[in-house]
Design an enzyme around this catalytic site. Structure first.
Site, mmCIF file in Angstrom:
data_model
loop_
_atom_site.group_PDB
_atom_site.id
_atom_site.type_symbol
_atom_site.label_atom_id
_atom_site.label_comp_id
_atom_site.label_asym_id
_atom_site.label_seq_id
_atom_site.Cartn_x
_atom_site.Cartn_y
_atom_site.Cartn_z
ATOM 1 N N GLU A 162 44.604 -40.545 -2.498
ATOM 2 C CA GLU A 162 43.911 -39.220 -2.027
ATOM 3 C C GLU A 162 42.542 -39.074 -2.280
ATOM 4 O OE1 GLU A 162 45.152 -38.250 1.129
ATOM 5 O OE2 GLU A 162 47.232 -37.855 0.129
ATOM 6 N N HIS A 163 41.754 -38.337 -1.292
ATOM 7 C CA HIS A 163 40.461 -38.028 -1.580
ATOM 8 C C HIS A 163 39.577 -39.245 -1.903
ATOM 9 C CE1 HIS A 163 40.538 -33.943 -0.513
ATOM 10 N NE2 HIS A 163 41.631 -33.797 -0.845
ATOM 11 N N ASP A 214 38.826 -41.935 0.365
ATOM 12 C CA ASP A 214 38.093 -42.629 1.729
ATOM 13 C C ASP A 214 36.720 -42.288 1.724
ATOM 14 O OD1 ASP A 214 38.600 -39.865 2.452
ATOM 15 O OD2 ASP A 214 39.212 -40.663 4.694
ATOM 16 N N GLY A 259 48.232 -30.748 7.867
ATOM 17 C CA GLY A 259 47.903 -32.086 6.997
ATOM 18 C C GLY A 259 48.213 -33.397 7.420
ATOM 19 N N SER A 264 47.203 -34.771 10.185
ATOM 20 C CA SER A 264 46.103 -35.287 10.962
ATOM 21 C C SER A 264 46.334 -35.100 12.551
ATOM 22 C CB SER A 264 45.705 -36.795 10.942
ATOM 23 O OG SER A 264 45.308 -37.082 9.725
ATOM 24 N N SER A 265 46.574 -33.874 12.898
ATOM 25 C CA SER A 265 46.556 -33.594 14.247
ATOM 26 C C SER A 265 45.220 -33.856 14.874
ATOM 27 C CB SER A 265 47.072 -32.057 14.536
ATOM 28 O OG SER A 265 46.472 -31.333 13.591
ATOM 29 N N SER A 266 44.196 -33.555 14.081
ATOM 30 C CA SER A 266 42.892 -33.500 14.827
ATOM 31 C C SER A 266 42.280 -35.040 15.001
ATOM 32 C CB SER A 266 41.892 -32.670 13.737
ATOM 33 O OG SER A 266 41.858 -33.050 12.352
ATOM 34 N N ASP A 292 41.864 -41.372 8.471
ATOM 35 C CA ASP A 292 42.931 -40.538 9.327
ATOM 36 C C ASP A 292 42.568 -41.235 10.919
ATOM 37 O OD1 ASP A 292 43.458 -39.031 7.373
ATOM 38 O OD2 ASP A 292 42.660 -37.056 8.012
ATOM 39 N N TYR A 296 37.168 -28.617 1.129
ATOM 40 C CA TYR A 296 37.064 -30.030 1.493
ATOM 41 C C TYR A 296 35.625 -30.615 1.233
ATOM 42 C CZ TYR A 296 37.893 -34.568 3.581
ATOM 43 O OH TYR A 296 37.819 -36.030 3.640
HETATM 44 C C1 GLA Z 1 41.685 -35.384 5.072
HETATM 45 C C2 GLA Z 1 40.574 -36.048 5.407
HETATM 46 C C3 GLA Z 1 40.535 -37.501 5.118
HETATM 47 C C4 GLA Z 1 40.742 -37.606 3.731
HETATM 48 C C5 GLA Z 1 42.169 -36.844 3.128
HETATM 49 C C6 GLA Z 1 42.121 -36.866 1.778
HETATM 50 O O1 GLA Z 1 43.014 -35.841 5.765
HETATM 51 O O2 GLA Z 1 40.418 -35.958 6.727
HETATM 52 O O3 GLA Z 1 39.431 -38.463 5.747
HETATM 53 O O4 GLA Z 1 39.623 -37.314 2.960
HETATM 54 O O5 GLA Z 1 41.577 -35.613 3.525
HETATM 55 O O6 GLA Z 1 42.533 -38.040 1.258
#
Ligand code: GLA
Length: 391
Positions: free
Chosen positions: A32-33, A35, A122, A124-126, A170, A220
């Site tokens: 997580e965090h 990418d 969280g 990833s709907s976007s 995502d 973020y």
């Molecule tokens: C969100 C971002 C991703 C990633 C995660 C954390 O989902 O869109 O690119 O950075 O947070 O891992």
């Protein structure tokens, strides 16, 4: 579901839809965090997602309609668009903008969107709506972008049109996801492997905190900036392009270069988390779900204490996991600040877990979470093809 969407399309536009597309949401098992720091992540596509139905019109107009939101937009095809307010249609509009600015020839379309991913959860709907729209335009107008290019341009839209400096995980996961597989993605080289998710007697639970995510985007972007600051400090002596180019041992050798204590904590999370993904991949391959679960807890603690993107709600989810003998591990997933947690739970104990989680969480937080057993599904595609493969 599909029949109903076709019926709704006809009601709205007074004609039949010509085709339909689906793009999933995602969960990230670990990493997580990472990418946007060029390291390893392990996301999977889920079976919740975004549906889009379309028909051409001869009016040179794009009509955006949603079954989830009242806001709608009718706009002519023109050389480009601007983001408008905070409405849902900015995501597909940003994709249209990108295609038009790349001189791709589009025609008028009537579009109906429907999503069953809980918004702001969280999951990833976007990314799902971006990739669905990009895939649809590419397929319908036979434009010829590769799937990877669709992923990259969707990320660019999120960064530049929407204004969130997200990494590529995502968009990649919702495009390339495969049923019953986790993606081991190297976010620097974009090489990936679809590995058997191999959960044995365990299943994956998603626990939605049901907490509205305020300020998530600005926090973020702040984390992204802190990582860039850490990288810059390390680059004084190290020839690296990403924080994840070094491991924990090297970090310990060079950490004195980072003088800001907050930035130091952020960098430590990133580098240790990247090492954890390597251990988690080995544990998954060996079918050692207990070890995988321990790494999930360690990931959560680091996101809580070093990266500071968790919160009472997400912490309560991980905390409950530790009290239930059927849970191998639990952690927050995605950006944090609310949204969802995940847990590896023995399938035989799932109902008991669900009840226990709801009671524990409600007693601490004051309202209930939503708990689902999640299936791992396929990435973006044309709906009828996906239905054959049972999304
Ligand atoms: C969100 C971002 C991703 C990633 C995660 C954390 O989902 O869109 O690119 O950075 O947070 O891992």
């Amino acid at each position: 579901m599909k029949q109903d969407l076709y019926r709704q399309f006809k009601n709205l536009f007074n004609k039949n839809a010509e085709s339909a597309y689906f793009s999933p949401g995602r969960v990230n098992l670990i990493g997580e965090h990472i990418d946007y720091n060029g390291g390893l992540v392990m996301p999977c596509a889920i079976t919740f997602g975004t549906y889009i139905l379309l028909a051409e019109n001869n009016e040179n107009l794009v009509r955006f309609r949603s079954l989830n939101f009242d806001e709608k937009l009718d706009i002519p095809i023109q050389p480009g668009y601007e983001k408008s307010g905070e409405t849902w249609f900015n995501y597909p509009l940003g994709i249209f903008d990108h295609f038009l600015k790349a001189n791709k020839k589009l025609q008028g379309l009537d579009l109906l969107f429907y999503g069953d991913i809980p918004i702001s959860s969280g999951l990833s709907s976007s990314a799902s709506i971006e990739v669905a729209t990009a895939f649809l335009l590419n397929d319908h107008f036979d434009i010829g972008f590769t799937k990877l290019e669709l992923v990259q341009l969707s990320k660019k839209v999120e960064n530049e049109f929407i204004g969130v400096n997200c990494g590529i995980m995502d968009q990649f996961a919702v495009a390339f996801g495969e049923k019953d597989k986790a993606l081991m993605l190297n976010c620097d080289t974009l090489e990936y492997q679809a590995v058997d998710s191999n959960l044995g007697e365990y299943c994956l639970a998603i626990i939605n905190t049901n907490k509205p995510r305020k300020l998530a985007e600005s926090k973020y972007n702040e984390r992204v900036q802190e990582c860039q600051d850490a990288l810059k400090s390390l680059q004084q002596e190290l020839d690296i392009q990403n924080l994840c180019d070094i491991d924990t041992a090297q970090f310990d050798q060079y950490k004195h270069l980072i003088t800001d204590p907050i930035v130091l904590k952020r960098a430590r999370h990133v580098i240790e988390e990247n090492d954890r993904v390597k251990l988690a991949a080995a544990a998954l391959a060996a079918g050692n779900l207990n070890q995988f679960g321990q790494l999930m807890y360690a990931s959560h603690d680091s996101l809580k204490n070093l990266y500071e993107v968790s919160g009472q709600e997400l912490d309560t989810i991980a905390e409950y996991g530790k009290t239930n003998a059927d849970v191998a591990g639990a952690r927050m997933t995605g950006a944090g600040f609310g949204g969802c947690g995940i847990a590896l739970v023995k399938e035989s104990g799932f109902e008991n877990f669900k009840q226990g989680m709801i009671e524990y969480y409600t007693a601490k937080i004051g309202y209930a979470p939503s708990v689902y057993q999640s299936a791992i599904g396929n990435g973006v595609g044309i709906l009828k093809e996906l239905e054959n493969s049972d999304i």
